[in-house]
Design an enzyme around this catalytic site. Structure first.
Site, PDB file in Angstrom:
ATOM      1  N   ARG A  65     -16.645  -3.957 -25.806  1.00 32.18           N
ATOM      2  CA  ARG A  65     -17.300  -5.061 -24.960  1.00 32.18           C
ATOM      3  C   ARG A  65     -16.446  -5.283 -23.757  1.00 32.18           C
ATOM      4  NH1 ARG A  65     -18.000 -10.277 -28.775  1.00 32.18           N
ATOM      5  NH2 ARG A  65     -15.763 -10.373 -28.579  1.00 32.18           N
ATOM      6  N   ASP A  66     -15.469  -4.279 -23.188  1.00 30.23           N
ATOM      7  CA  ASP A  66     -14.827  -4.213 -22.047  1.00 30.23           C
ATOM      8  C   ASP A  66     -14.526  -2.886 -21.401  1.00 30.23           C
ATOM      9  OD1 ASP A  66     -13.565  -5.827 -19.889  1.00 30.23           O
ATOM     10  OD2 ASP A  66     -11.454  -5.695 -20.860  1.00 30.23           O
ATOM     11  N   ILE A  67     -15.675  -2.048 -21.392  1.00 33.36           N
ATOM     12  CA  ILE A  67     -15.588  -0.829 -20.875  1.00 33.36           C
ATOM     13  C   ILE A  67     -15.522  -0.831 -19.319  1.00 33.36           C
ATOM     14  CG2 ILE A  67     -16.949   1.240 -20.584  1.00 33.36           C
ATOM     15  CD1 ILE A  67     -16.092   0.863 -23.181  1.00 33.36           C
TER      16      ILE A  67
ATOM     17  N   ASN B 161      -9.915   0.947 -18.400  1.00 31.66           N
ATOM     18  CA  ASN B 161      -9.666   1.067 -19.874  1.00 31.66           C
ATOM     19  C   ASN B 161     -10.132   2.413 -20.588  1.00 31.66           C
ATOM     20  OD1 ASN B 161      -8.532  -1.556 -20.178  1.00 31.66           O
ATOM     21  ND2 ASN B 161     -10.695  -2.484 -20.556  1.00 31.66           N
TER      22      ASN B 161
END
Length: 169
Positions: free
Chosen positions: A123-125, A129
């Site tokens: 949920r935070d590509i 990251n």
């Protein structure tokens, strides 16, 4: 929202990145609900990554909080000790030729496929990251807002807006 230090994990002897979260990024202790969500987010990241033993996912070796008297890292800060990734974030790389782009995307998709097969949604590509191993390979990091297969999801809607799907904003 943090600082990364380079160190050595005492128990394993491995070189690690120690990620601390800044004091000003944490809720104040008087905001119990916010503090509980913040601590749950760190615990969520540790559990999510620990369950994903794969070369395309950065491995978390340990976690905790600094002591209140710590003058170097700062007192009472949450920290994670993760495998050191000497290649740094994709955001700072010069991946431009087609072969490198293809290889990078393949690595990211392998990590995502492994996570999804184990019920974990990152949920935070985003480029910061995705970390490089130093040999041209890449791995996913920062599962702090991951959706796990069990339990309620108090962090629904969290993420980096510029990298989120429109329906998640």
């Amino acid at each position: 929202m943090g600082v990364v230090w380079r160190g050595r994990h005492q128990a394993s002897g491995l070189e690690v990145a120690i990620k601390t979260l800044r004091a000003d990024a944490q809720p104040r202790a008087t905001e119990q609900t916010s503090r509980a969500l913040f601590d749950a987010s760190l615990d969520r990241e540790v559990r999510a990554i620990a369950a994903l033993n794969h070369a395309r996912v950065v491995r978390v070796l340990d976690h905790g909080r600094t002591s209140a008297e710590d003058t170097i890292l700062g007192g009472d800060l949450p920290w994670l000790a993760m495998t050191w990734m000497p290649g740094g974030p994709l955001k700072a790389s010069s991946v431009t030729d087609w072969g490198s782009v293809r290889s990078t995307v393949k690595d990211v998709l392998e990590g995502l496929a492994w996570a999804h097969a184990h019920g974990v949604l990152h949920r935070d590509i985003k480029p910061s990251n995705v970390l490089g191993s130093g040999d041209g390979r890449w791995a996913l990091a920062d599962f702090g807002i991951a959706r796990l297969p069990q339990g309620a999801d108090p962090l629904s809607g969290w993420g980096s807006p510029e990298f989120m799907a429109p329906e998640q904003r």
